[in-house]
Design a protein around this motif. Sequence first.
Motif, short mmCIF file in Angstrom:
data_model
loop_
_atom_site.label_atom_id
_atom_site.label_comp_id
_atom_site.label_asym_id
_atom_site.label_seq_id
_atom_site.Cartn_x
_atom_site.Cartn_y
_atom_site.Cartn_z
N ALA A 19 0.80 -1.23 0.00
CA ALA A 19 0.00 0.00 0.00
C ALA A 19 0.84 1.28 0.00
CB ALA A 19 -0.97 -0.01 1.17
N PRO A 20 1.90 1.37 0.81
CA PRO A 20 2.66 2.63 0.79
C PRO A 20 3.22 2.98 -0.59
CG PRO A 20 3.26 1.33 2.71
CD PRO A 20 2.40 0.46 1.84
N ARG A 21 3.62 1.96 -1.34
CA ARG A 21 4.17 2.20 -2.68
C ARG A 21 3.11 2.03 -3.78
NH1 ARG A 21 8.05 -0.92 0.01
NH2 ARG A 21 9.92 0.22 0.52
N ARG A 22 1.89 1.67 -3.36
CA ARG A 22 0.75 1.47 -4.28
C ARG A 22 1.13 0.55 -5.45
NH1 ARG A 22 -3.71 4.32 -2.87
NH2 ARG A 22 -4.63 4.31 -4.92
N ARG A 23 1.56 -0.67 -5.08
CA ARG A 23 1.93 -1.65 -6.09
C ARG A 23 1.46 -3.03 -5.69
NH1 ARG A 23 8.42 -2.52 -5.28
NH2 ARG A 23 8.27 -3.06 -3.09
N LEU A 24 1.39 -3.93 -6.68
CA LEU A 24 0.87 -5.28 -6.50
C LEU A 24 1.86 -6.29 -7.06
CD1 LEU A 24 -2.63 -4.52 -8.06
CD2 LEU A 24 -1.95 -4.28 -5.67
N LEU A 25 1.93 -7.45 -6.43
CA LEU A 25 2.81 -8.51 -6.89
C LEU A 25 2.01 -9.45 -7.79
CD1 LEU A 25 5.78 -9.35 -6.54
CD2 LEU A 25 5.04 -10.90 -4.73
N LEU A 26 2.34 -9.42 -9.10
CA LEU A 26 1.58 -10.16 -10.10
C LEU A 26 2.50 -10.97 -10.99
CD1 LEU A 26 -0.77 -7.26 -11.24
CD2 LEU A 26 -1.39 -9.17 -9.75
N SER A 27 1.89 -11.88 -11.74
CA SER A 27 2.64 -12.67 -12.71
C SER A 27 3.25 -11.74 -13.75
CB SER A 27 1.72 -13.68 -13.39
OG SER A 27 0.72 -12.99 -14.13
N PRO A 32 -2.60 -12.78 -19.29
CA PRO A 32 -3.05 -11.71 -18.39
C PRO A 32 -2.21 -11.64 -17.12
CG PRO A 32 -4.85 -13.21 -18.96
CD PRO A 32 -3.60 -13.80 -19.49
N LEU A 33 -2.10 -10.43 -16.59
CA LEU A 33 -1.43 -10.24 -15.31
C LEU A 33 -2.36 -10.75 -14.23
CD1 LEU A 33 -0.12 -6.62 -15.83
CD2 LEU A 33 1.12 -8.75 -16.16
N ALA A 34 -1.86 -11.61 -13.35
CA ALA A 34 -2.72 -12.24 -12.35
C ALA A 34 -1.94 -12.49 -11.07
CB ALA A 34 -3.26 -13.56 -12.89
N PRO A 35 -2.66 -12.50 -9.94
CA PRO A 35 -2.01 -12.91 -8.70
C PRO A 35 -1.69 -14.41 -8.75
CG PRO A 35 -4.28 -12.19 -8.31
CD PRO A 35 -4.03 -12.13 -9.77
N PRO A 36 -0.75 -14.86 -7.94
CA PRO A 36 -0.44 -16.29 -7.96
C PRO A 36 -1.60 -17.14 -7.44
CG PRO A 36 0.75 -15.20 -6.20
CD PRO A 36 0.08 -14.13 -6.99
N GLY A 102 8.40 -16.12 -3.79
CA GLY A 102 7.12 -16.79 -3.96
C GLY A 102 7.13 -17.62 -5.23
N PRO A 103 5.97 -17.89 -5.79
CA PRO A 103 5.92 -18.68 -7.01
C PRO A 103 6.66 -17.96 -8.13
CG PRO A 103 3.72 -18.30 -6.13
CD PRO A 103 4.67 -17.48 -5.32
N GLY A 104 7.14 -18.71 -9.10
CA GLY A 104 7.95 -18.15 -10.18
C GLY A 104 7.24 -17.10 -11.02
N GLY A 105 8.03 -16.19 -11.55
CA GLY A 105 7.53 -15.22 -12.51
C GLY A 105 6.73 -14.07 -11.95
N LEU A 106 6.94 -13.69 -10.69
CA LEU A 106 6.18 -12.57 -10.10
C LEU A 106 7.04 -11.31 -10.11
CD1 LEU A 106 4.58 -14.24 -6.96
CD2 LEU A 106 3.54 -13.85 -9.19
N ARG A 107 6.37 -10.18 -10.32
CA ARG A 107 7.05 -8.89 -10.18
C ARG A 107 6.07 -7.84 -9.70
NH1 ARG A 107 6.91 -5.63 -15.60
NH2 ARG A 107 7.68 -4.04 -14.21
N TRP A 108 6.60 -6.76 -9.17
CA TRP A 108 5.77 -5.67 -8.68
C TRP A 108 5.27 -4.82 -9.84
CZ3 TRP A 108 3.87 -5.72 -4.03
CH2 TRP A 108 4.55 -6.38 -3.01
N TRP A 109 3.97 -4.51 -9.80
CA TRP A 109 3.34 -3.65 -10.80
C TRP A 109 2.70 -2.47 -10.09
CZ3 TRP A 109 3.26 -4.53 -16.09
CH2 TRP A 109 3.77 -5.76 -16.49
N PRO A 110 3.10 -1.23 -10.43
CA PRO A 110 2.44 -0.07 -9.83
C PRO A 110 0.97 -0.02 -10.25
CG PRO A 110 4.49 0.56 -10.90
CD PRO A 110 4.21 -0.86 -11.29
N LEU A 111 0.11 0.36 -9.32
CA LEU A 111 -1.32 0.43 -9.61
C LEU A 111 -1.61 1.37 -10.78
CD1 LEU A 111 -4.16 -0.49 -8.76
CD2 LEU A 111 -4.24 1.49 -7.26
N GLU A 112 -0.93 2.49 -10.85
CA GLU A 112 -1.16 3.45 -11.94
C GLU A 112 -0.83 2.83 -13.29
OE1 GLU A 112 1.02 4.27 -9.26
OE2 GLU A 112 -0.77 4.96 -8.21
N ARG A 113 0.19 1.98 -13.33
CA ARG A 113 0.57 1.33 -14.59
C ARG A 113 -0.49 0.31 -15.01
NH1 ARG A 113 5.93 -2.01 -16.00
NH2 ARG A 113 5.54 -2.15 -18.23
N LEU A 114 -1.11 -0.35 -14.04
CA LEU A 114 -2.16 -1.32 -14.38
C LEU A 114 -3.38 -0.62 -14.99
CD1 LEU A 114 -2.20 -3.78 -11.37
CD2 LEU A 114 -1.27 -4.14 -13.65
#
Length: 148
Positions: A19-27, A32-36, A102-114
């Motif tokens: 939340a502080p950096r407003r980002r999500l950890l997604l595939s 499609p970009l998805a949570p694990p 965590g599971p393979g292939g995850l990276r942080w995505w900023p909410l604004e970029r999504l």
Amino acid sequence: MSVPSPRLRRETYLLLCDAPRRRLLLSAGPGPLAPPQVPAPAGCGHREAAEAAAGAWWGLKAHALAPVTGHGWASAPVPGGVRTERRLLLATACDPPRSGQGPGGLRWWPLERLRGCLWPTVPSELAEIVEGYWDGWIPDGPLTVEWN
């Protein structure tokens, strides 16, 4: 003639939020970009499976799970009689892990970029769900999401 009831496959997805950096950890992989997706043993509920995965993957405690739950209603049976029910659980991290944990292939995505992203997300309203949770306009509890 009796018709057998369709089998139900349960899928649990765990979205780690910073939340502080407003980002999500997604595939980060193709598609499609998805949570694990969380493995759920037989007899284990969605929340219990998510709590176990959050602890194993990122060392998070059970209280890190948010009270907002995305619920994709069971789909119509596909050939073979299997229906799919999906749940999205959000976890917050005080000390977020680096990409790749965590599971393979995850990276942080900023909410604004999504929001302006050319890639689809799963579920399709992922950015709105997280933004509504962070900004306080989505109430605690389950909410129905489109899972296409």
